[in-house]
Design a protein around this motif. Structure first.
Motif, short mmCIF file in Angstrom:
data_model
loop_
_atom_site.label_atom_id
_atom_site.label_comp_id
_atom_site.label_asym_id
_atom_site.label_seq_id
_atom_site.Cartn_x
_atom_site.Cartn_y
_atom_site.Cartn_z
N LEU A 149 0.83 -1.20 0.00
CA LEU A 149 0.00 0.00 0.00
C LEU A 149 0.87 1.25 0.00
O LEU A 149 2.01 1.23 0.47
CB LEU A 149 -0.90 0.03 1.24
CG LEU A 149 -1.96 -1.05 1.37
CD1 LEU A 149 -2.74 -0.86 2.67
CD2 LEU A 149 -2.91 -1.06 0.19
N SER A 150 0.29 2.33 -0.48
CA SER A 150 0.93 3.64 -0.41
C SER A 150 -0.02 4.58 0.33
O SER A 150 -1.02 4.13 0.90
CB SER A 150 1.20 4.17 -1.82
OG SER A 150 -0.04 4.53 -2.44
N GLY A 151 0.27 5.84 0.25
CA GLY A 151 -0.63 6.82 0.84
C GLY A 151 -1.63 7.36 -0.15
O GLY A 151 -2.48 8.17 0.19
N ALA A 156 1.53 10.96 -1.70
CA ALA A 156 2.25 9.77 -1.24
C ALA A 156 2.01 8.61 -2.20
O ALA A 156 1.58 7.54 -1.81
CB ALA A 156 1.83 9.40 0.17
N ASN A 157 2.30 8.85 -3.47
CA ASN A 157 1.95 7.89 -4.52
C ASN A 157 2.50 6.50 -4.28
O ASN A 157 1.85 5.50 -4.58
CB ASN A 157 2.43 8.39 -5.88
CG ASN A 157 1.71 9.66 -6.33
OD1 ASN A 157 0.77 10.10 -5.68
ND2 ASN A 157 2.15 10.23 -7.42
N LEU A 158 3.73 6.40 -3.78
CA LEU A 158 4.34 5.09 -3.53
C LEU A 158 4.45 4.78 -2.05
O LEU A 158 4.52 3.62 -1.67
CB LEU A 158 5.73 5.02 -4.17
CG LEU A 158 5.77 5.06 -5.70
CD1 LEU A 158 7.21 5.00 -6.20
CD2 LEU A 158 4.96 3.91 -6.29
N GLY A 159 4.48 5.79 -1.23
CA GLY A 159 4.62 5.57 0.21
C GLY A 159 5.22 6.78 0.88
O GLY A 159 5.23 7.88 0.33
N GLY A 178 7.24 15.77 3.78
CA GLY A 178 7.54 14.36 4.01
C GLY A 178 6.65 13.76 5.09
O GLY A 178 6.18 12.63 4.95
N LEU A 179 6.41 14.50 6.15
CA LEU A 179 5.55 14.00 7.23
C LEU A 179 4.11 13.82 6.74
O LEU A 179 3.40 12.92 7.19
CB LEU A 179 5.60 14.94 8.44
CG LEU A 179 6.92 14.95 9.20
CD1 LEU A 179 6.93 16.04 10.26
CD2 LEU A 179 7.21 13.58 9.83
N LYS A 180 3.71 14.65 5.77
CA LYS A 180 2.39 14.48 5.17
C LYS A 180 2.32 13.13 4.44
O LYS A 180 1.32 12.41 4.52
CB LYS A 180 2.11 15.62 4.19
CG LYS A 180 0.77 15.49 3.45
CD LYS A 180 0.61 16.58 2.41
CE LYS A 180 -0.65 16.35 1.57
NZ LYS A 180 -0.78 17.32 0.46
N THR A 181 3.40 12.76 3.74
CA THR A 181 3.41 11.46 3.05
C THR A 181 3.33 10.31 4.05
O THR A 181 2.70 9.29 3.78
CB THR A 181 4.64 11.28 2.14
OG1 THR A 181 5.83 11.09 2.92
CG2 THR A 181 4.82 12.45 1.19
N MET A 184 -0.34 10.20 5.40
CA MET A 184 -1.25 9.65 4.39
C MET A 184 -1.08 8.13 4.27
O MET A 184 -2.07 7.39 4.17
CB MET A 184 -0.97 10.30 3.02
CG MET A 184 -1.40 11.75 2.92
SD MET A 184 -0.93 12.50 1.33
CE MET A 184 -2.03 11.63 0.20
N THR A 185 0.16 7.68 4.31
CA THR A 185 0.44 6.25 4.17
C THR A 185 -0.08 5.46 5.36
O THR A 185 -0.71 4.40 5.20
CB THR A 185 1.95 6.02 3.97
OG1 THR A 185 2.39 6.75 2.82
CG2 THR A 185 2.27 4.55 3.78
N ILE A 186 0.15 5.97 6.56
CA ILE A 186 -0.35 5.30 7.77
C ILE A 186 -1.88 5.29 7.79
O ILE A 186 -2.51 4.29 8.15
CB ILE A 186 0.21 5.97 9.04
CG1 ILE A 186 1.71 5.71 9.13
CG2 ILE A 186 -0.49 5.46 10.28
CD1 ILE A 186 2.09 4.25 9.19
N SER A 187 -2.49 6.39 7.37
CA SER A 187 -3.95 6.48 7.35
C SER A 187 -4.53 5.44 6.39
O SER A 187 -5.51 4.75 6.73
CB SER A 187 -4.37 7.88 6.92
OG SER A 187 -5.77 7.97 6.83
#
Length: 198
Positions: A149-151, A156-159, A178-181, A184-187
């Motif tokens: 999965l990615s974000g 966060a297209n790839l992660g 970067g923290l936004k990516t 998004m990925t964790i979400s």
């Protein structure tokens, strides 16, 4: 659900900070139980491709700290691999972990099937090989029937891709984009697991 986070950094710093941040976010949900594993204090030899695991259906010829990681990965519903960028790729330590998983696969070709995985990578430069490193981790996921999965689009297209500005954890704390990516990925990881794995 059990989530294992593997930090592939040989020292304390940005990767460890980011992985702990991700695991702490998951721990806010009662549905998740997390385990943090760092390679920095462990002895993990590289795979020698001796094929003993193929002959014995899963027994690695090397006895070291990978035994702890095998156990955690077998029990996990989801995994997070975090790595610093070393010459445009994942760290040698994380690559050793990935390669040594061959023993698990020889035990059962479906041992990883339908587990879910994400990546967190951080480089000293903004464009230091982060996406290439994620693709390397995702290749491991895809080859072993792990759902990568990615974000998602627009960030966060790839992660999770971060920039430490060569200042470790303090540097990534200043990387708002970067923290936004990461968020998004964790979400997306959390949402997917709750919807499809619970």
């Amino acid at each position: 659900m059990k989530i294992v986070g593997i930090c592939g950094s040989p020292r304390e710093g940005a990767s460890e900070y980011l992985l702990n941040r991700a695991l702490n976010e998951l721990e806010k949900e009662d549905s998740f139980e997390t385990t943090f594993i760092s390679v920095k204090d462990k002895s993990i030899s590289p795979c020698t491709h001796c094929n003993e695991c193929a002959e014995t259906k899963g027994k690695c010829s090397i006895s070291d700290d990978m035994d702890e990681i095998y156990k955690a990965l077998k029990e996990a519903d989801g995994m997070i691999m975090a790595s610093p960028i070393h010459f445009g790729s994942v760290s040698a330590q994380l690559k050793a972990v990935i390669d040594r998983c061959q023993a698990m696969i020889m035990e059962d070709l479906d041992i990883f099937k339908n587990k879910v995985g994400i990546s967190i990578v951080v480089g000293g430069d903004r464009s230091g090989g982060q996406e290439l490193a994620i693709q390397q981790i995702n290749t491991f996921y895809l080859l072993n029937k792990i759902i990568p999965l990615s974000g998602g689009s627009f960030g966060a297209n790839l992660g999770a891709c971060l920039w430490s500005q060569d200042d470790g954890a303090e540097g990534v704390k200043e990387d708002e984009y970067g923290l936004k990516t990461l968020d998004m990925t964790i979400s997306h990881f959390k949402e997917f697991l709750l919807e499809f794995k619970s």
